[in-house]
Design a protein around this motif. Structure first.
Motif, PDB file in Angstrom:
ATOM      1  N   LEU A  67       0.816  -1.208   0.000  1.00 60.57           N
ATOM      2  CA  LEU A  67       0.000   0.000   0.000  1.00 60.57           C
ATOM      3  C   LEU A  67       0.855   1.267   0.000  1.00 60.57           C
ATOM      4  CD1 LEU A  67      -2.661   1.550   0.280  1.00 60.57           C
ATOM      5  CD2 LEU A  67      -2.513   1.142   2.750  1.00 60.57           C
ATOM      6  N   ASP A  68       1.860   1.335   0.885  1.00 59.20           N
ATOM      7  CA  ASP A  68       2.674   2.555   0.966  1.00 59.20           C
ATOM      8  C   ASP A  68       3.428   2.830  -0.326  1.00 59.20           C
ATOM      9  OD1 ASP A  68       4.341   0.353   1.493  1.00 59.20           O
ATOM     10  OD2 ASP A  68       5.582   1.444   2.925  1.00 59.20           O
ATOM     11  N   LYS A  69       3.902   1.779  -0.984  1.00 57.39           N
ATOM     12  CA  LYS A  69       4.608   1.968  -2.251  1.00 57.39           C
ATOM     13  C   LYS A  69       3.645   2.437  -3.347  1.00 57.39           C
ATOM     14  CE  LYS A  69       7.885   0.194  -5.472  1.00 57.39           C
ATOM     15  NZ  LYS A  69       8.943  -0.746  -5.745  1.00 57.39           N
ATOM     16  N   PHE A  70       2.453   1.861  -3.390  1.00 59.69           N
ATOM     17  CA  PHE A  70       1.467   2.287  -4.379  1.00 59.69           C
ATOM     18  C   PHE A  70       1.135   3.763  -4.219  1.00 59.69           C
ATOM     19  CE2 PHE A  70      -2.915   3.307  -5.452  1.00 59.69           C
ATOM     20  CZ  PHE A  70      -2.924   2.987  -6.796  1.00 59.69           C
ATOM     21  N   LEU A  71       0.888   4.190  -2.982  1.00 62.36           N
ATOM     22  CA  LEU A  71       0.535   5.591  -2.734  1.00 62.36           C
ATOM     23  C   LEU A  71       1.648   6.530  -3.181  1.00 62.36           C
ATOM     24  CD1 LEU A  71      -1.182   5.262   0.750  1.00 62.36           C
ATOM     25  CD2 LEU A  71      -2.290   5.597  -1.469  1.00 62.36           C
ATOM     26  N   LYS A  72       2.896   6.109  -3.019  1.00 66.89           N
ATOM     27  CA  LYS A  72       4.034   6.933  -3.424  1.00 66.89           C
ATOM     28  C   LYS A  72       4.216   6.922  -4.933  1.00 66.89           C
ATOM     29  CE  LYS A  72       8.644   7.796  -3.951  1.00 66.89           C
ATOM     30  NZ  LYS A  72       9.025   8.153  -5.291  1.00 66.89           N
ATOM     31  N   VAL A  73       4.248   5.746  -5.551  1.00 67.66           N
ATOM     32  CA  VAL A  73       4.474   5.626  -6.997  1.00 67.66           C
ATOM     33  C   VAL A  73       3.342   6.290  -7.782  1.00 67.66           C
ATOM     34  CG1 VAL A  73       4.661   3.984  -8.920  1.00 67.66           C
ATOM     35  CG2 VAL A  73       5.895   3.554  -6.805  1.00 67.66           C
ATOM     36  N   SER A  74       2.121   6.175  -7.304  1.00 68.34           N
ATOM     37  CA  SER A  74       0.974   6.769  -7.996  1.00 68.34           C
ATOM     38  C   SER A  74       0.861   8.270  -7.730  1.00 68.34           C
ATOM     39  CB  SER A  74      -0.322   6.083  -7.571  1.00 68.34           C
ATOM     40  OG  SER A  74      -0.580   6.341  -6.206  1.00 68.34           O
ATOM     41  N   SER A 108       5.739  -0.721 -10.521  1.00 64.67           N
ATOM     42  CA  SER A 108       6.756  -0.446  -9.504  1.00 64.67           C
ATOM     43  C   SER A 108       7.426   0.906  -9.707  1.00 64.67           C
ATOM     44  CB  SER A 108       7.801  -1.559  -9.466  1.00 64.67           C
ATOM     45  OG  SER A 108       8.404  -1.688 -10.733  1.00 64.67           O
ATOM     46  N   HIS A 109       7.427   1.407 -10.931  1.00 59.08           N
ATOM     47  CA  HIS A 109       7.962   2.729 -11.250  1.00 59.08           C
ATOM     48  C   HIS A 109       7.021   3.370 -12.261  1.00 59.08           C
ATOM     49  CE1 HIS A 109      11.696   1.688  -9.277  1.00 59.08           C
ATOM     50  NE2 HIS A 109      11.715   0.572  -9.963  1.00 59.08           N
ATOM     51  N   ALA A 110       6.809   4.665 -12.125  1.00 56.14           N
ATOM     52  CA  ALA A 110       5.916   5.335 -13.067  1.00 56.14           C
ATOM     53  C   ALA A 110       6.303   6.799 -13.199  1.00 56.14           C
ATOM     54  CB  ALA A 110       4.466   5.223 -12.595  1.00 56.14           C
ATOM     55  N   ARG A 111       6.290   7.264 -14.442  1.00 57.84           N
ATOM     56  CA  ARG A 111       6.471   8.699 -14.669  1.00 57.84           C
ATOM     57  C   ARG A 111       5.166   9.405 -14.311  1.00 57.84           C
ATOM     58  NH1 ARG A 111       8.481   8.577 -20.640  1.00 57.84           N
ATOM     59  NH2 ARG A 111       7.393   6.615 -20.507  1.00 57.84           N
ATOM     60  N   LYS A 112       5.218  10.717 -14.264  1.00 60.86           N
ATOM     61  CA  LYS A 112       4.052  11.492 -13.844  1.00 60.86           C
ATOM     62  C   LYS A 112       2.813  11.158 -14.676  1.00 60.86           C
ATOM     63  CE  LYS A 112       2.600  16.153 -12.746  1.00 60.86           C
ATOM     64  NZ  LYS A 112       2.968  17.562 -12.680  1.00 60.86           N
ATOM     65  N   GLU A 113       2.983  11.070 -15.990  1.00 57.99           N
ATOM     66  CA  GLU A 113       1.848  10.778 -16.872  1.00 57.99           C
ATOM     67  C   GLU A 113       1.274   9.383 -16.599  1.00 57.99           C
ATOM     68  OE1 GLU A 113       5.096  11.242 -18.465  1.00 57.99           O
ATOM     69  OE2 GLU A 113       4.807  13.352 -18.020  1.00 57.99           O
ATOM     70  N   GLU A 114       2.159   8.418 -16.327  1.00 57.38           N
ATOM     71  CA  GLU A 114       1.721   7.048 -16.059  1.00 57.38           C
ATOM     72  C   GLU A 114       1.067   6.932 -14.681  1.00 57.38           C
ATOM     73  OE1 GLU A 114       5.492   5.189 -16.420  1.00 57.38           O
ATOM     74  OE2 GLU A 114       5.341   4.938 -18.582  1.00 57.38           O
ATOM     75  N   ALA A 115       1.560   7.713 -13.731  1.00 58.04           N
ATOM     76  CA  ALA A 115       1.052   7.653 -12.367  1.00 58.04           C
ATOM     77  C   ALA A 115      -0.432   7.999 -12.312  1.00 58.04           C
ATOM     78  CB  ALA A 115       1.846   8.588 -11.461  1.00 58.04           C
ATOM     79  N   GLU A 116      -0.838   8.953 -13.111  1.00 56.41           N
ATOM     80  CA  GLU A 116      -2.240   9.376 -13.116  1.00 56.41           C
ATOM     81  C   GLU A 116      -3.172   8.281 -13.629  1.00 56.41           C
ATOM     82  OE1 GLU A 116      -2.073  12.913 -15.459  1.00 56.41           O
ATOM     83  OE2 GLU A 116      -1.147  14.077 -13.856  1.00 56.41           O
TER      84      GLU A 116
END
Length: 97
Positions: free
Chosen positions: A3-10, A65-73
């Protein structure tokens, strides 16, 4: 994914340590159940986060596991945002949605 990683990566929460604190304080629910930072998320889960006087409900669409700003959204979809009004009465705080 945790959960904590998802909240950060997203980019729902900027720092993983802050995401961990918020989760461990009991301010995050997954599918209606209180979740800790290490709770494993799956696609389709409904996450409810309490930010001060606001509750944000979102649906997990992707886990990366990694996302750029556009992917995070694109990792989540906001279902609702509710404001909580606090009313102080006789030294007691009552919360209303």
């Amino acid at each position: 994914m945790r959960l904590d990683k998802f909240l950060k990566v997203s980019r729902v929460i900027k720092r993983r340590t802050l995401a961990k604190e918020v989760s461990d304080e009991g301010r995050v629910k997954i599918n209606g159940h209180t979740a800790k930072a290490g709770t494993v998320l799956n696609v389709g889960d409904i996450v409810e986060i309490r930010f001060g006087n606001k509750i944000v409900t979102l649906e997990v669409l992707m886990l990366e596991s990694h996302a750029r700003k556009e992917e995070a959204e694109r990792m989540y979809k906001i279902i609702s945002e509710e404001r909580i009004e606090k009313e102080e009465k006789d030294g007691e705080i009552n919360e209303f949605l």
